[in-house]
Scaffold this motif. Sequence first.
Motif, PDB file in Angstrom:
ATOM      1  N   PRO A   1       0.806  -1.223   0.000  1.00  0.00           N
ATOM      2  CA  PRO A   1       0.000   0.000   0.000  1.00  0.00           C
ATOM      3  C   PRO A   1       0.834   1.265   0.000  1.00  0.00           C
ATOM      4  O   PRO A   1       0.296   2.364  -0.009  1.00  0.00           O
ATOM      5  N   GLY A   2       2.149   1.140   0.028  1.00  0.00           N
ATOM      6  CA  GLY A   2       3.008   2.283   0.282  1.00  0.00           C
ATOM      7  C   GLY A   2       3.428   2.266   1.740  1.00  0.00           C
ATOM      8  O   GLY A   2       2.818   1.606   2.572  1.00  0.00           O
ATOM      9  N   ARG A   3       4.473   2.977   2.063  1.00  0.00           N
ATOM     10  CA  ARG A   3       5.020   2.919   3.414  1.00  0.00           C
ATOM     11  C   ARG A   3       4.239   3.789   4.386  1.00  0.00           C
ATOM     12  O   ARG A   3       3.869   4.920   4.067  1.00  0.00           O
ATOM     13  N   ALA A   4       4.027   3.249   5.561  1.00  0.00           N
ATOM     14  CA  ALA A   4       3.531   4.068   6.663  1.00  0.00           C
ATOM     15  C   ALA A   4       4.710   4.877   7.223  1.00  0.00           C
ATOM     16  O   ALA A   4       5.876   4.523   7.036  1.00  0.00           O
ATOM     17  N   THR A   5       4.392   5.948   7.933  1.00  0.00           N
ATOM     18  CA  THR A   5       5.416   6.874   8.428  1.00  0.00           C
ATOM     19  C   THR A   5       5.365   6.982   9.937  1.00  0.00           C
ATOM     20  O   THR A   5       4.291   7.135  10.525  1.00  0.00           O
ATOM     21  N   LEU A   6       6.527   6.904  10.570  1.00  0.00           N
ATOM     22  CA  LEU A   6       6.623   7.089  12.013  1.00  0.00           C
ATOM     23  C   LEU A   6       6.387   8.559  12.347  1.00  0.00           C
ATOM     24  O   LEU A   6       7.065   9.446  11.824  1.00  0.00           O
ATOM     25  N   THR A   7       5.426   8.830  13.243  1.00  0.00           N
ATOM     26  CA  THR A   7       5.117  10.209  13.615  1.00  0.00           C
ATOM     27  C   THR A   7       5.313  10.490  15.101  1.00  0.00           C
ATOM     28  O   THR A   7       5.240  11.640  15.526  1.00  0.00           O
ATOM     29  N   GLY A   8       5.559   9.451  15.908  1.00  0.00           N
ATOM     30  CA  GLY A   8       5.792   9.656  17.328  1.00  0.00           C
ATOM     31  C   GLY A   8       6.474   8.448  17.931  1.00  0.00           C
ATOM     32  O   GLY A   8       6.296   7.312  17.470  1.00  0.00           O
ATOM     33  N   PHE A   9       7.294   8.685  18.963  1.00  0.00           N
ATOM     34  CA  PHE A   9       8.041   7.610  19.607  1.00  0.00           C
ATOM     35  C   PHE A   9       8.212   7.939  21.080  1.00  0.00           C
ATOM     36  O   PHE A   9       8.544   9.070  21.453  1.00  0.00           O
TER      37      PHE A   9
ATOM     38  N   ASP B   1       4.720  10.491  26.082  1.00  0.00           N
ATOM     39  CA  ASP B   1       5.022  11.757  25.418  1.00  0.00           C
ATOM     40  C   ASP B   1       5.662  11.395  24.081  1.00  0.00           C
ATOM     41  O   ASP B   1       6.863  11.149  23.997  1.00  0.00           O
ATOM     42  N   LEU B   2       4.855  11.366  23.046  1.00  0.00           N
ATOM     43  CA  LEU B   2       5.309  10.871  21.755  1.00  0.00           C
ATOM     44  C   LEU B   2       6.152  11.881  20.992  1.00  0.00           C
ATOM     45  O   LEU B   2       6.680  11.574  19.927  1.00  0.00           O
ATOM     46  N   ARG B   3       6.300  13.067  21.559  1.00  0.00           N
ATOM     47  CA  ARG B   3       7.255  14.038  21.011  1.00  0.00           C
ATOM     48  C   ARG B   3       8.550  14.038  21.811  1.00  0.00           C
ATOM     49  O   ARG B   3       9.640  14.075  21.258  1.00  0.00           O
ATOM     50  N   GLY B   4       8.405  13.983  23.126  1.00  0.00           N
ATOM     51  CA  GLY B   4       9.583  14.017  23.991  1.00  0.00           C
ATOM     52  C   GLY B   4      10.252  12.684  24.185  1.00  0.00           C
ATOM     53  O   GLY B   4      11.409  12.612  24.613  1.00  0.00           O
ATOM     54  N   GLY B   5       9.517  11.585  23.932  1.00  0.00           N
ATOM     55  CA  GLY B   5      10.120  10.271  23.963  1.00  0.00           C
ATOM     56  C   GLY B   5      10.020   9.528  25.281  1.00  0.00           C
ATOM     57  O   GLY B   5      10.527   8.412  25.398  1.00  0.00           O
ATOM     58  N   THR B   6       9.364  10.113  26.297  1.00  0.00           N
ATOM     59  CA  THR B   6       9.277   9.467  27.600  1.00  0.00           C
ATOM     60  C   THR B   6       7.844   9.025  27.879  1.00  0.00           C
ATOM     61  O   THR B   6       6.903   9.414  27.171  1.00  0.00           O
ATOM     62  N   VAL B   7       7.682   8.207  28.931  1.00  0.00           N
ATOM     63  CA  VAL B   7       6.365   7.695  29.316  1.00  0.00           C
ATOM     64  C   VAL B   7       6.182   7.883  30.814  1.00  0.00           C
ATOM     65  O   VAL B   7       7.033   7.470  31.607  1.00  0.00           O
ATOM     66  N   LYS B   8       5.072   8.507  31.207  1.00  0.00           N
ATOM     67  CA  LYS B   8       4.713   8.612  32.620  1.00  0.00           C
ATOM     68  C   LYS B   8       3.792   7.458  32.999  1.00  0.00           C
ATOM     69  O   LYS B   8       2.857   7.144  32.257  1.00  0.00           O
ATOM     70  N   VAL B   9       4.057   6.836  34.136  1.00  0.00           N
ATOM     71  CA  VAL B   9       3.152   5.842  34.699  1.00  0.00           C
ATOM     72  C   VAL B   9       2.298   6.555  35.741  1.00  0.00           C
ATOM     73  O   VAL B   9       2.808   7.021  36.765  1.00  0.00           O
ATOM     74  N   LEU B  10       1.009   6.653  35.478  1.00  0.00           N
ATOM     75  CA  LEU B  10       0.109   7.451  36.309  1.00  0.00           C
ATOM     76  C   LEU B  10      -0.559   6.639  37.415  1.00  0.00           C
ATOM     77  O   LEU B  10      -1.162   7.212  38.317  1.00  0.00           O
ATOM     78  N   GLY B  11      -0.479   5.331  37.330  1.00  0.00           N
ATOM     79  CA  GLY B  11      -1.125   4.476  38.319  1.00  0.00           C
ATOM     80  C   GLY B  11      -1.691   3.242  37.659  1.00  0.00           C
ATOM     81  O   GLY B  11      -1.192   2.771  36.642  1.00  0.00           O
TER      82      GLY B  11
ATOM     83  N   GLY C   1      13.856  11.250  11.758  1.00  0.00           N
ATOM     84  CA  GLY C   1      14.822  10.572  12.617  1.00  0.00           C
ATOM     85  C   GLY C   1      14.353  10.431  14.054  1.00  0.00           C
ATOM     86  O   GLY C   1      15.163  10.494  14.990  1.00  0.00           O
ATOM     87  N   LEU C   2      13.071  10.198  14.255  1.00  0.00           N
ATOM     88  CA  LEU C   2      12.519  10.111  15.603  1.00  0.00           C
ATOM     89  C   LEU C   2      13.144   8.970  16.387  1.00  0.00           C
ATOM     90  O   LEU C   2      13.478   7.923  15.830  1.00  0.00           O
ATOM     91  N   GLY C   3      13.291   9.195  17.685  1.00  0.00           N
ATOM     92  CA  GLY C   3      13.861   8.190  18.561  1.00  0.00           C
ATOM     93  C   GLY C   3      15.353   8.006  18.396  1.00  0.00           C
ATOM     94  O   GLY C   3      15.926   7.078  18.984  1.00  0.00           O
ATOM     95  N   GLY C   4      15.974   8.849  17.577  1.00  0.00           N
ATOM     96  CA  GLY C   4      17.399   8.697  17.321  1.00  0.00           C
ATOM     97  C   GLY C   4      17.715   7.621  16.308  1.00  0.00           C
ATOM     98  O   GLY C   4      18.880   7.233  16.157  1.00  0.00           O
ATOM     99  N   PHE C   5      16.711   7.171  15.585  1.00  0.00           N
ATOM    100  CA  PHE C   5      16.898   6.123  14.581  1.00  0.00           C
ATOM    101  C   PHE C   5      17.072   6.756  13.200  1.00  0.00           C
ATOM    102  O   PHE C   5      16.894   7.956  13.014  1.00  0.00           O
TER     103      PHE C   5
ATOM    104  N   GLU D   1       7.958   0.165  24.235  1.00  0.00           N
ATOM    105  CA  GLU D   1       7.974   1.270  23.276  1.00  0.00           C
ATOM    106  C   GLU D   1       6.574   1.539  22.737  1.00  0.00           C
ATOM    107  O   GLU D   1       5.794   0.605  22.501  1.00  0.00           O
ATOM    108  N   PHE D   2       6.287   2.810  22.562  1.00  0.00           N
ATOM    109  CA  PHE D   2       5.042   3.273  21.963  1.00  0.00           C
ATOM    110  C   PHE D   2       5.402   4.050  20.701  1.00  0.00           C
ATOM    111  O   PHE D   2       6.295   4.898  20.725  1.00  0.00           O
ATOM    112  N   ILE D   3       4.694   3.755  19.610  1.00  0.00           N
ATOM    113  CA  ILE D   3       4.891   4.537  18.396  1.00  0.00           C
ATOM    114  C   ILE D   3       3.534   4.948  17.831  1.00  0.00           C
ATOM    115  O   ILE D   3       2.537   4.255  18.031  1.00  0.00           O
ATOM    116  N   THR D   4       3.502   6.091  17.154  1.00  0.00           N
ATOM    117  CA  THR D   4       2.357   6.434  16.321  1.00  0.00           C
ATOM    118  C   THR D   4       2.819   6.402  14.877  1.00  0.00           C
ATOM    119  O   THR D   4       3.957   6.767  14.553  1.00  0.00           O
ATOM    120  N   ILE D   5       1.939   5.915  14.006  1.00  0.00           N
ATOM    121  CA  ILE D   5       2.279   5.820  12.597  1.00  0.00           C
ATOM    122  C   ILE D   5       1.145   6.416  11.767  1.00  0.00           C
ATOM    123  O   ILE D   5      -0.031   6.291  12.113  1.00  0.00           O
TER     124      ILE D   5
END
Length: 391
Positions: free
Chosen positions: A28-36, A113-123, A328-332, A377-381
């Motif tokens: 179908p064509g490539r999907a694109t990474l938009t958040g990590f 935080d798919l822009r900043g690259g971190t994840v908060k555990v809220l409970g 180059g999200l996530g340093g990849f 890891e969490f990604i948005t595509i």
Amino acid sequence: MKRALLALGVATLVTGLAAPAAAKPADPGRATLTGFASLPAETFVPNSETSGTQLGPDPVNGLTPPFAGQPVQGFSGIVPRGSGVYEMLSDNGFGSKGNSADFLLRVHRVEPDLRGGTVKVLGGFDLADPDRHITFPITREDRRLTGADFDVESIVRAGDGTYWIGDEFGPFLLHFSSTGRLLEAPIPLPGVQAPENPFLNGAEPNLGRSKGFEGMARSLDGKRLYPLLEGTVSGDPAGTLRMYEFDVRKRAYTGKRWTYPLDAPGHAIGDAVVVDRNRFLIIERDGAQGDAARTKKIYLADVRDRNQDGAMDKTLVADLLDLANPKGLGGFGTTFRFPFETIEDVAILDDRTLIVANDNNFPFSTGRTPGKPDDNEFITIKLPRPLHATR
């Protein structure tokens, strides 16, 4: 996992059909990474009990069990709660019934935080059976549920705020309150039993070990559940998986079922979510990780079976081993790979955007870095084409 299906208009499929000759889906064509974003593997529930005591004394990928707390790991189901917050279901723990009696089954609330690259555990909250709906013996006297009791792998949230969870040991459907209290007895799947099923009573199982409800979708009107097995039922064609329809109001299976055809018999599914009344997104994967991984894909599966091969029609929407990463999200690099053994979470955020997460099988999987336990890891595509989903 997620997720109004009123009449799917497809006759019930019966076992014994010839295995479908799976045509190679068009690119179908490539999907694109938009958040990590990434949650470190060594993340534990604050002030929680020791875990991993049955893993033995030897280090595993540089970590020596037992662990000081309950790991926030094994994400096998996802429920979007809005404003960037997700509830994540942990699976049975350390990989088997025999080594997970000190792993407490839990739903975690996280905010990646798919822009900043971190994840908060809220409970989050543990799963428990204080009202004794379970009639077979379980591990703990306080009735909190463990990975020796159930292998929970899929989750949907009902309109009343309760949760339906799919188990692999029975397989069973489990109904919990908004705080994790079991509301009724586990609901078995008629005619199908895994080796771990507590009601086998010497009978021969007809499903592989921990091959029960890996994925489960919920109809848009909330009246039906669509649990999907991870393994092939004995007597069915190799590489075919059953998806069932369950009537929530009647608490009964409707008798309808469909067949999802794997690309290869050795593959498995990871999660399923409703797109509209006929279509589902389904994660399909091989059992490899890292550089050896070859199949980590998301398919659009259509129960209408327009090509009349006796199985759902499949269209590739994203190859998770070949995502464009122009920023180059996530340093990849400019091509991003999601090379994990088990990828078990997908949800639709909008008509062209998905969120996907891995089950890191703590501390065993090493798909990202050999010898180092995988993070969650969490990604948005962004998909190359819209789904035209009904939401």
